[in-house]
Design a protein around this motif. Structure first.
Motif, PDB file in Angstrom:
ATOM      1  N   LYS A  36       0.842  -1.345  -0.118  1.00 51.17           N
ATOM      2  CA  LYS A  36      -0.321  -0.215  -0.515  1.00 51.17           C
ATOM      3  C   LYS A  36       0.320   1.382   0.115  1.00 51.17           C
ATOM      4  N   THR A  37       2.105   0.921   0.731  1.00 51.16           N
ATOM      5  CA  THR A  37       2.667   2.515   0.935  1.00 51.16           C
ATOM      6  C   THR A  37       3.646   2.932  -0.380  1.00 51.16           C
ATOM      7  N   TYR A  38       4.287   1.458  -0.556  1.00 53.27           N
ATOM      8  CA  TYR A  38       5.848   1.567  -1.763  1.00 53.27           C
ATOM      9  C   TYR A  38       5.289   1.193  -2.842  1.00 53.27           C
ATOM     10  N   THR A  39       4.773   0.139  -3.163  1.00 59.18           N
ATOM     11  CA  THR A  39       4.563   0.024  -4.104  1.00 59.18           C
ATOM     12  C   THR A  39       3.678   0.788  -5.329  1.00 59.18           C
ATOM     13  N   LEU A  40       3.762   0.556  -6.574  1.00 57.54           N
ATOM     14  CA  LEU A  40       3.177   1.668  -7.623  1.00 57.54           C
ATOM     15  C   LEU A  40       2.494   0.898  -8.416  1.00 57.54           C
ATOM     16  N   THR A  41       3.422   0.131  -9.126  1.00 54.36           N
ATOM     17  CA  THR A  41       2.718  -0.905 -10.222  1.00 54.36           C
ATOM     18  C   THR A  41       2.301  -2.176  -9.144  1.00 54.36           C
ATOM     19  N   HIS A  42       1.477  -2.781  -9.650  1.00 52.37           N
ATOM     20  CA  HIS A  42       1.398  -4.617  -9.354  1.00 52.37           C
ATOM     21  C   HIS A  42       0.769  -5.753 -10.398  1.00 52.37           C
ATOM     22  N   ASP A  58       9.784   2.249  -7.366  1.00 53.82           N
ATOM     23  CA  ASP A  58      10.322   3.463  -8.201  1.00 53.82           C
ATOM     24  C   ASP A  58       9.962   4.056  -8.930  1.00 53.82           C
ATOM     25  N   ALA A  59       9.314   5.681  -8.638  1.00 53.63           N
ATOM     26  CA  ALA A  59       8.515   6.720  -9.031  1.00 53.63           C
ATOM     27  C   ALA A  59       9.020   6.965 -10.677  1.00 53.63           C
ATOM     28  N   THR A  60      11.134   6.941 -10.368  1.00 53.84           N
ATOM     29  CA  THR A  60      10.808   7.738 -11.723  1.00 53.84           C
ATOM     30  C   THR A  60      11.060   6.547 -12.824  1.00 53.84           C
ATOM     31  N   PHE A  61      11.152   4.691 -13.216  1.00 57.70           N
ATOM     32  CA  PHE A  61      10.639   4.071 -12.946  1.00 57.70           C
ATOM     33  C   PHE A  61       9.323   4.145 -14.031  1.00 57.70           C
ATOM     34  N   ALA A  62       8.840   4.219 -13.457  1.00 54.40           N
ATOM     35  CA  ALA A  62       7.091   4.345 -13.336  1.00 54.40           C
ATOM     36  C   ALA A  62       6.756   5.244 -14.100  1.00 54.40           C
ATOM     37  N   GLN A  63       6.968   6.615 -14.576  1.00 58.08           N
ATOM     38  CA  GLN A  63       7.618   7.235 -15.545  1.00 58.08           C
ATOM     39  C   GLN A  63       8.376   7.509 -16.654  1.00 58.08           C
ATOM     40  N   LYS A  64       8.956   6.577 -17.033  1.00 58.98           N
ATOM     41  CA  LYS A  64      10.256   6.244 -17.898  1.00 58.98           C
ATOM     42  C   LYS A  64      10.495   5.302 -18.597  1.00 58.98           C
ATOM     43  N   GLY A  65      10.158   3.522 -17.708  1.00 58.21           N
ATOM     44  CA  GLY A  65      10.553   3.010 -18.151  1.00 58.21           C
ATOM     45  C   GLY A  65       9.584   1.928 -18.970  1.00 58.21           C
ATOM     46  N   ASP A  66       8.874   2.180 -19.029  1.00 54.49           N
ATOM     47  CA  ASP A  66       7.306   1.369 -19.988  1.00 54.49           C
ATOM     48  C   ASP A  66       8.173   0.730 -21.285  1.00 54.49           C
ATOM     49  N   THR A  67       9.034   0.881 -21.984  1.00 54.75           N
ATOM     50  CA  THR A  67       9.910   0.067 -22.744  1.00 54.75           C
ATOM     51  C   THR A  67      10.730  -1.242 -22.794  1.00 54.75           C
ATOM     52  N   VAL A  68      11.244  -0.327 -20.964  1.00 52.82           N
ATOM     53  CA  VAL A  68      12.683  -1.607 -20.482  1.00 52.82           C
ATOM     54  C   VAL A  68      11.630  -3.090 -20.089  1.00 52.82           C
ATOM     55  N   LYS A  69      10.384  -2.720 -19.613  1.00 50.54           N
ATOM     56  CA  LYS A  69       9.773  -2.492 -18.038  1.00 50.54           C
ATOM     57  C   LYS A  69       9.466  -4.364 -19.226  1.00 50.54           C
ATOM     58  N   GLN A  70       8.787  -3.235 -20.511  1.00 51.93           N
ATOM     59  CA  GLN A  70       7.934  -4.507 -21.661  1.00 51.93           C
ATOM     60  C   GLN A  70       8.767  -5.901 -22.123  1.00 51.93           C
ATOM     61  N   ARG A  71      10.534  -4.990 -22.037  1.00 52.86           N
ATOM     62  CA  ARG A  71      11.616  -5.877 -22.788  1.00 52.86           C
ATOM     63  C   ARG A  71      11.518  -7.119 -21.573  1.00 52.86           C
ATOM     64  N   MET A  72      12.177  -6.656 -20.662  1.00 51.26           N
ATOM     65  CA  MET A  72      12.545  -7.108 -19.204  1.00 51.26           C
ATOM     66  C   MET A  72      11.611  -8.709 -19.412  1.00 51.26           C
ATOM     67  N   VAL A 113      12.579 -14.301  -6.781  1.00 46.01           N
ATOM     68  CA  VAL A 113      12.154 -12.620  -6.550  1.00 46.01           C
ATOM     69  C   VAL A 113      13.695 -12.517  -6.891  1.00 46.01           C
ATOM     70  N   VAL A 114      13.977 -11.460  -7.700  1.00 45.40           N
ATOM     71  CA  VAL A 114      14.424 -10.544  -8.714  1.00 45.40           C
ATOM     72  C   VAL A 114      14.307  -9.307  -8.082  1.00 45.40           C
ATOM     73  N   HIS A 115      15.531  -9.096  -7.964  1.00 38.98           N
ATOM     74  CA  HIS A 115      15.888  -7.887  -7.422  1.00 38.98           C
ATOM     75  C   HIS A 115      15.983  -6.645  -8.504  1.00 38.98           C
ATOM     76  N   PHE A 116      15.553  -6.182  -9.392  1.00 34.50           N
ATOM     77  CA  PHE A 116      16.696  -5.022 -10.103  1.00 34.50           C
ATOM     78  C   PHE A 116      16.407  -3.902  -9.759  1.00 34.50           C
ATOM     79  N   ASN A 117      17.356  -2.895  -9.967  1.00 34.66           N
ATOM     80  CA  ASN A 117      18.108  -1.601  -9.734  1.00 34.66           C
ATOM     81  C   ASN A 117      17.403  -0.795 -10.716  1.00 34.66           C
ATOM     82  N   PRO A 118      16.217   0.210 -10.886  1.00 30.25           N
ATOM     83  CA  PRO A 118      15.882   1.146 -11.897  1.00 30.25           C
ATOM     84  C   PRO A 118      17.025   1.999 -12.080  1.00 30.25           C
TER      85      PRO A 118
END
Length: 246
Positions: A36-42, A58-72, A113-118
């Protein structure tokens, strides 16, 4: 009387809040608070046998990371299925990716679980085969006492080299042989050595090593059992084959 009762109830509520997670956990979990507090998308994505849960914190990833997210996501379903088919059909069916601003390395994997550095994924969006390497650790599933660390990481980078979806795009390559190297250097150095051994000595070496590591039957004699030579002898042959003559 009603006012006094209200004060008592509020005071009791404050006492419950002060008791910590031991008692609060009866009513609410850490996961629900964190989400509730930290997750921006799930997101939950399923394709055939496998499911990927993709959590972004990560807020910056939420704004700029759509393309890399889909590739991941695409890299996961491509690489993980191939790795499972080759190495371990009993691997987990459900994997979680977390885009984690608190993680300062590149990526790390444990317990499915894999943690990635945004910051890294946004800076190096073509380094998509970080996914290929990390999810191989899930397939490996060696547990405790599963052999030396250099072997585990060497196999994961071997898999990145063989099953990677865009290593050229990331300018990721296996380094040429140098006399200062050792097979215990891990990662790409070990991966290139394994590829040479498979081409010249023992096909499917890595599949066999991986299986013994997961079964906890790997020992110092395993490589000689599989190839007829020790690691030191194989490395000497590799070095000789890759050292210019004259």
């Amino acid at each position: 009387m009603k006012k006094l009762l209200l004060i008592i109830i509020l005071f009791a509520g404050l006492k419950v809040n002060a008791q910590g997670w031991e008692d609060a956990g009866k009513y609410i979990t850490r996961d629900s608070i964190t989400r509730k507090t930290y997750t921006l998308t799930h997101d939950t994505i399923s394709r055939k046998t496998y499911t990927l849960i993709f959590i972004n914190k990560d807020a910056t990833f939420a704004q700029k990371g759509d393309t890399v997210k889909q590739r991941m996501i695409d890299a996961f379903f491509s690489a993980y299925a191939a790795e499972a088919e080759t190495f371990n059909k009993n691997t987990l069916n459900k994997v979680t990716f977390i885009i984690d601003p608190d993680y300062k390395g590149v990526a790390a994997t444990a317990n499915g679980v894999v943690h990635f550095n945004p910051a890294w994924m946004l800076k190096k969006p073509t380094d998509i085969d970080v996914v290929t390497h990390e999810v191989m650790h899930i397939v490996q599933d060696y547990g405790n006492s599963g052999g030396p660390g250099w072997l585990t990481e060497g196999i994961a980078d071997y898999v990145r080299a063989v099953f990677g979806v865009d290593n050229p795009g990331a300018k990721w390559f296996l380094p040429k042989f140098k006399p200062t190297q050792s097979y215990t250097d891990s990662y790409r150095v070990t991966a290139r050595f394994f590829i040479w051994v498979e081409r010249n000595v023992k096909p499917s070496l890595v599949v066999n090593l991986d299986a013994r590591l997961r079964a906890h039957t790997y020992n110092d004699n395993t490589i000689k059992d599989l190839t007829g030579k020790t690691f030191d002898q194989l490395w000497a042959d590799y070095a000789a084959a890759n050292t210019p003559k004259g």
